[in-house]
Design an enzyme around this catalytic site. Structure first.
Site, PDB file in Angstrom:
ATOM      1  N   LYS A 220       0.811  -1.212   0.000  1.00 27.02           N
ATOM      2  CA  LYS A 220       0.000   0.000   0.000  1.00 27.02           C
ATOM      3  C   LYS A 220       0.851   1.271   0.000  1.00 27.02           C
ATOM      4  O   LYS A 220       1.995   1.298   0.443  1.00 27.02           O
ATOM      5  CB  LYS A 220      -0.939   0.005   1.218  1.00 27.02           C
ATOM      6  N   ARG A 254      -4.974 -10.261   3.125  1.00 30.91           N
ATOM      7  CA  ARG A 254      -5.121 -10.237   1.663  1.00 30.91           C
ATOM      8  C   ARG A 254      -3.815  -9.692   1.102  1.00 30.91           C
ATOM      9  O   ARG A 254      -3.469  -8.536   1.328  1.00 30.91           O
ATOM     10  CB  ARG A 254      -6.310  -9.352   1.271  1.00 30.91           C
TER      11      ARG A 254
END
Length: 280
Positions: A220, A254
């Site tokens: 991210k 995830r």
């Protein structure tokens, strides 16, 4: 704790790894890497071999600023991949917010619907209710194209927790059993770096809602902001964030990098299980 999906009852006594399969040309990290059916199916097989406990297949990017994709285009991207994936012996999730794609995915054998809009689209709850599928309800404001304009919070933990509790209740009211529901804080979705870090620090409050917690920190942008690393060099940061999330109540991770995450969790579990040496 467990998570009931269509074909599988997932034991969450240890953290589970969900492998990401983006069948898209424009996802933020791996867009274009698996955007044809053969490449995506091979990627599914590779992730399962690396130890993925489940697969998450998506045909539309939800990165900040991503354009919308129509139903038929999204379905065309994932159809053959899903049909192959459900034969691989692990639960298969489809990442979509469109009710029509949900219905088609469930007809094709999907075990889980993973919705970044938490089944808020008209018809989404009805598309899943009665199917026996698991659902993952994620926190996000607005749409990918505009969500970062809505990243304003007074108390990000309290606001995300309230939203997720409300959506879980809506799902239950529609007929989706409580043990089919998992929640996702939506790290990186309508959240700036300080929101993501504050939300992680307060993640135990989300775990106390009583549902399995699925989190996605893999590669991210916040990790890039902290480390200064580009997206393809964020594996160590992704593992650090994943393990911190597990320590604060996350049940499912995830991730893009399945093998590395599985190894990190094995070490984590081994240390937890170790006998403390006696001291004189």
């Amino acid at each position: 704790m467990h998570w009931q999906t269509r074909r599988f009852r997932i034991d969450l006594s240890r953290p589970r790894v969900m492998g990401i399969v983006n069948v898209t040309p424009d996802s933020f990290s791996d867009g274009g890497s698996h955007d044809d059916s053969r490449a995506a199916i091979a990627h599914c097989e590779r992730l399962v071999a690396e130890g993925a406990d489940m697969l998450d297949i998506g045909g539309e990017s939800t990165r900040p600023g991503a354009p919308r994709v129509d139903v038929d285009s999204e379905w065309a991207r994932i159809d053959k991949v899903l049909v192959a994936a459900v034969t691989m012996g692990v639960p298969v999730s489809v990442d979509t917010y469109k009710p029509e794609v949900m219905r088609r995915a469930l007809e094709a054998g999907a075990d889980v619907i993973n919705d970044v809009q938490a089944l808020q689209m008209p018809g989404a709850l009805a598309a899943v209710a009665g199917s026996g599928a698991g659902v993952c309800l994620m926190h996000m404001r607005g749409e990918p194209a505009s969500m970062m304009d809505l990243a304003v919070y007074g108390d990000v933990v309290a606001e995300v927790a309230a939203f997720l509790a409300q959506r879980a209740q809506a799902a239950r009211d529609s007929g989706i059993p409580a043990d089919c529901i998992a929640l996702d804080p939506g790290y990186g979705f309508a959240k700036k770096g300080e929101h993501n870090l504050g939300l992680l620090a307060g993640q135990r409050h989300l775990a106390q809602l009583g549902y399995p917690l699925l989190v996605g920190w893999s590669r991210k942008r916040t990790l890039g902001d902290i480390t200064g690393r580009p997206v393809d060099q964020r594996l160590p940061a992704s593992l650090a964030a994943a393990l911190k999330a597990v320590s604060l109540g996350a049940n499912l991770l995830r991730v893009h990098d399945v093998a590395a995450t599985v190894d990190a969790l094995k070490v984590w579990a081994a240390v937890d299980a170790a006998t403390i040496p006696a001291t004189e």
